[in-house]
Every structure is written in C-alpha cells, then in structure tokens.
Design a protein around this motif. Sequence first.
Motif, PDB file in Angstrom:
ATOM      1  N   SER A 137       0.848  -1.190   0.000  1.00 34.19           N
ATOM      2  CA  SER A 137       0.000   0.000   0.000  1.00 34.19           C
ATOM      3  C   SER A 137       0.884   1.240   0.000  1.00 34.19           C
ATOM      4  N   HIS A 138       0.410   2.282  -0.707  1.00 38.78           N
ATOM      5  CA  HIS A 138       1.214   3.502  -0.837  1.00 38.78           C
ATOM      6  C   HIS A 138       0.927   4.437   0.342  1.00 38.78           C
ATOM      7  N   GLU A 196       5.661  -2.828  -6.738  1.00 39.92           N
ATOM      8  CA  GLU A 196       4.530  -1.996  -7.121  1.00 39.92           C
ATOM      9  C   GLU A 196       3.788  -1.551  -5.864  1.00 39.92           C
ATOM     10  N   GLN A 197       3.032  -0.455  -5.977  1.00 41.45           N
ATOM     11  CA  GLN A 197       2.234   0.048  -4.861  1.00 41.45           C
ATOM     12  C   GLN A 197       0.760   0.141  -5.260  1.00 41.45           C
ATOM     13  N   PHE A 198      -0.094   0.249  -4.232  1.00 42.87           N
ATOM     14  CA  PHE A 198      -1.518   0.465  -4.479  1.00 42.87           C
ATOM     15  C   PHE A 198      -2.090   1.411  -3.434  1.00 42.87           C
ATOM     16  N   LYS A 199      -3.164   2.106  -3.802  1.00 41.56           N
ATOM     17  CA  LYS A 199      -3.873   2.951  -2.852  1.00 41.56           C
ATOM     18  C   LYS A 199      -4.810   2.066  -2.036  1.00 41.56           C
ATOM     19  N   ILE A 200      -5.026   2.440  -0.779  1.00 36.12           N
ATOM     20  CA  ILE A 200      -5.829   1.575   0.093  1.00 36.12           C
ATOM     21  C   ILE A 200      -7.287   1.511  -0.354  1.00 36.12           C
ATOM     22  N   ASP A 201      -7.736   2.457  -1.207  1.00 37.46           N
ATOM     23  CA  ASP A 201      -9.112   2.406  -1.710  1.00 37.46           C
ATOM     24  C   ASP A 201      -9.176   1.953  -3.168  1.00 37.46           C
ATOM     25  N   SER A 202      -8.121   1.298  -3.656  1.00 35.27           N
ATOM     26  CA  SER A 202      -8.071   0.847  -5.058  1.00 35.27           C
ATOM     27  C   SER A 202      -9.169  -0.177  -5.353  1.00 35.27           C
ATOM     28  N   ASN A 203      -9.723  -0.087  -6.581  1.00 36.22           N
ATOM     29  CA  ASN A 203     -10.722  -1.048  -7.037  1.00 36.22           C
ATOM     30  C   ASN A 203     -10.176  -2.011  -8.082  1.00 36.22           C
ATOM     31  N   ILE A 212       4.306  -7.420 -12.121  1.00 37.07           N
ATOM     32  CA  ILE A 212       5.039  -8.338 -11.244  1.00 37.07           C
ATOM     33  C   ILE A 212       5.114  -9.723 -11.881  1.00 37.07           C
ATOM     34  N   ALA A 213       4.004 -10.178 -12.438  1.00 32.08           N
ATOM     35  CA  ALA A 213       3.955 -11.502 -13.058  1.00 32.08           C
ATOM     36  C   ALA A 213       4.950 -11.623 -14.208  1.00 32.08           C
ATOM     37  N   TYR A 214       5.177 -10.523 -14.921  1.00 30.63           N
ATOM     38  CA  TYR A 214       6.095 -10.524 -16.062  1.00 30.63           C
ATOM     39  C   TYR A 214       7.516 -10.915 -15.652  1.00 30.63           C
ATOM     40  N   THR A 215       7.880 -10.649 -14.385  1.00 33.43           N
ATOM     41  CA  THR A 215       9.232 -10.964 -13.895  1.00 33.43           C
ATOM     42  C   THR A 215       9.359 -12.423 -13.449  1.00 33.43           C
ATOM     43  N   VAL A 224      -8.439  -6.330  -2.978  1.00 36.49           N
ATOM     44  CA  VAL A 224      -8.382  -6.334  -4.444  1.00 36.49           C
ATOM     45  C   VAL A 224      -7.047  -6.913  -4.912  1.00 36.49           C
ATOM     46  N   ALA A 225      -5.958  -6.508  -4.249  1.00 33.89           N
ATOM     47  CA  ALA A 225      -4.632  -7.022  -4.609  1.00 33.89           C
ATOM     48  C   ALA A 225      -4.579  -8.534  -4.458  1.00 33.89           C
ATOM     49  N   LEU A 226      -5.106  -9.038  -3.351  1.00 28.59           N
ATOM     50  CA  LEU A 226      -5.088 -10.472  -3.099  1.00 28.59           C
ATOM     51  C   LEU A 226      -5.925 -11.222  -4.139  1.00 28.59           C
ATOM     52  N   LYS A 227      -7.091 -10.666  -4.486  1.00 26.47           N
ATOM     53  CA  LYS A 227      -7.942 -11.277  -5.515  1.00 26.47           C
ATOM     54  C   LYS A 227      -7.210 -11.340  -6.850  1.00 26.47           C
ATOM     55  N   ASN A 228      -6.584 -10.216  -7.241  1.00 29.37           N
ATOM     56  CA  ASN A 228      -5.890 -10.161  -8.530  1.00 29.37           C
ATOM     57  C   ASN A 228      -4.697 -11.101  -8.573  1.00 29.37           C
ATOM     58  N   ILE A 229      -3.976 -11.218  -7.468  1.00 27.41           N
ATOM     59  CA  ILE A 229      -2.845 -12.154  -7.406  1.00 27.41           C
ATOM     60  C   ILE A 229      -3.352 -13.584  -7.590  1.00 27.41           C
ATOM     61  N   LYS A 230      -4.430 -13.926  -6.892  1.00 29.64           N
ATOM     62  CA  LYS A 230      -4.988 -15.267  -6.989  1.00 29.64           C
ATOM     63  C   LYS A 230      -5.457 -15.584  -8.413  1.00 29.64           C
ATOM     64  N   GLU A 231      -6.009 -14.561  -9.103  1.00 27.11           N
ATOM     65  CA  GLU A 231      -6.523 -14.767 -10.458  1.00 27.11           C
ATOM     66  C   GLU A 231      -5.397 -14.838 -11.486  1.00 27.11           C
ATOM     67  N   GLN A 232      -4.402 -13.945 -11.350  1.00 32.53           N
ATOM     68  CA  GLN A 232      -3.370 -13.824 -12.377  1.00 32.53           C
ATOM     69  C   GLN A 232      -2.157 -14.714 -12.142  1.00 32.53           C
TER      70      GLN A 232
END
Length: 201
Positions: free
Chosen positions: A4-5, A28-35, A44-47, A63-71
Amino acid sequence: ILSSHNQYGLESAKGFKNGYPTSVVAEEQFKIDSNELKSQVAKIAYTNPDGIYLTGFGRGYIVALKNIKEQLPGITILTDTTVLNPETKENISDLSNIYFVNSVYKDNTKTFEAFKKEYVQAFKEEPTLFSAYGYDAMRMITNAMEKGVSNQNIHNGFQSLNSIETFAGNLTVLPDGDCKLPLMIGKMKADGTYDILEERE
C-alpha cells in the motif's frame, strides 16, 4: 513486492528489502481504496517471481489479493496480519498458499475469557483478534494517561510502561518507543483457518 502507498506499506516493504536485498525482482504500490490492480500484478507476473510479498490494508489489499490469486494461481504469498481480517476472509474464497507473520494471539486465558464475555454482552458477536488488539491498545493508552493527559505526559507514560501483558503476550516498550512482541509464522488454509508453523520471542 506489492505494498500500500502509505507509511505502513512503504515501511513494511523497506523492511523486507533490507532483510532480503537480492530477492526483489519487482515492486509496485496500491492505494488503500483501489478497485483494480490487474496492471500492477501483471507487471510483477512478467518478472516470473517465486512468490509475492503483499503488505497493506483496506479495500486495496483485498483487491490485490484477488488479482494475485486470479493472475498468478498457486503462487506463494507472504503477508502480514491483514490476511486475518474478517473482511479478507469474507471476500477471498481460497486463502491457501499464504504465509503470514503476526503477534501470538492468546485467546485461552482467564483475562481473555472475561473480555470475551463482556464483549459479547455489549456487541452480540464474538470478538476478533482486531477487537482484542484494540482493547490492548486502549489499555496501554489509559495506563499512559496516568502520567497526565498532555502529549508529553502521555509520551512519558508510554516510555515508562516498560512492559505490559497483552492478549498477544508480554509487550515490551523499547527505548526508541517501538514495541516488541512475541511473533508467530502461520500458514493459511483455503477456508481461512491457519496453522502455526513457528513461534519466536
């Protein structure tokens, strides 16, 4: 690293990098209210990482955890206390392959049983570990305020606490104002329960 940023996320990421300086291939960073965080996770996956250190809180963390699980299905995720938040469990259907560090939560003591009884009477639901942390925090504040209610008096009060018994074990206040607690390393199960792998003082 995906953090989180804000001060919490950035300082946690800094601590991880200091401990494992040659292991970080992307950050990478994310805002705590990111959708939406698919682009950050894609970078990150590209590396082709062996795992991801996720730190932060708020909607952005879920959201970050969901996207990690999906991607990146099946990747090992290292994280912190936020994974134990009831909101995380409600929104993530599979919490497997996640390891976390947290203070050791003791819910089998007479003190906790007394707290739990009063909590249920007041709120009509079971307390979570975050309820217990909040209770411990307020106990520390009220103990510190015995020195007076000015900023300096409260600061001095915290410094003079030295140690206090909490639901997470004996908390020691260090000379620099930071706190030391016993820690555990846990492994999440798919259903949101977890196994304790190791405890450290």
